[in-house]
Design a protein around this motif. Structure first.
Motif: not given
Length: 148
Positions: A69-72, A137-141
Motif C-alpha cells: 500500500v505504501l509503495m503506491v 499494491s493492487a488494492l491501493a492502485e
C-alpha cells in the motif's frame, strides 16, 4: 559526499541535501512506532518454544501488505512528501516486520522437534509475504484509480 557531484557547479550542488538529520529522525521515530507495535502483538499473542509462531507470521504478512500500500501512496499520491517513505517504510514497517525473528523461529521450531511445522512456517511466511505485497499494491492502485 557524492563523488559524481562537482561542488563548483551550482546545478550539481543543488542535488545534495543540506542535512541527513531530518531523514534519520523520521526513520528513528518510525522505527520506535513499528517496534512498539510488533512488541505489542508478540506480547498479546505469544507462542511456546517449538510451537507455531502465529504472531510473527501475522506481523510479517500484515507488514508486507502495508508495504505494498505504501509503495503506491509514495509513488502516486504523496509524491512530494520526502519524509513519508523513510518514516513509514524504513522506520515504521522496518521496525514492525521482523524477518530476523522469522529465521530464529524456524530454527527454534525445528530444534524443538517440529521440523514440519518449521517448514510450513517457512513456506507460509514466504508465500504470504509475497502475496501480501501484491495484494496491498493492487488494492491501493484500485483505490487510487477509483478516486481519480
Amino acid at each position: 559526499m557524492d563523488p559524481d557531484v562537482d561542488l563548483h557547479v551550482p546545478a550539481q550542488r543543488a542535488e545534495l541535501r543540506p542535512s541527513p538529520w531530518p531523514v534519520l529522525g523520521a526513520i528513528s521515530a518510525g522505527g520506535v512506532c513499528g517496534a512498539l507495535a510488533r512488541y505489542g502483538v508478540a506480547q498479546a499473542w505469544p507462542h511456546a518454544r517449538g510451537g507455531f509462531p502465529w504472531s510473527t507470521l501475522v506481523i510479517n504478512v500484515t507488514g508486507c501488505l502495508l508495504i505494498g500500500v505504501l509503495m503506491v501512496i509514495v509513488t502516486e499520491v504523496a509524491t512530494e512528501r520526502r519524509l513519508l517513505r523513510p518514516f513509514a517504510g524504513v522506520g515504521v514497517l522496518g521496525g514492525y516486520t521482523t524477518f530476523s525473528t522469522y529465521a530464529v523461529d524456524i530454527h527454534q521450531t525445528a530444534s524443538a522437534g517440529s521440523p514440519w511445522a518449521a517448514l510450513g512456517y517457512l513456506a507460509a511466511t514466504l508465500v504470504g509475504a509475497i502475496l501480501a505485497v501484491w495484494a496491498g499494491s493492487a488494492l491501493a492502485e484500485a483505490v487510487v484509480r477509483r478516486a481519480r
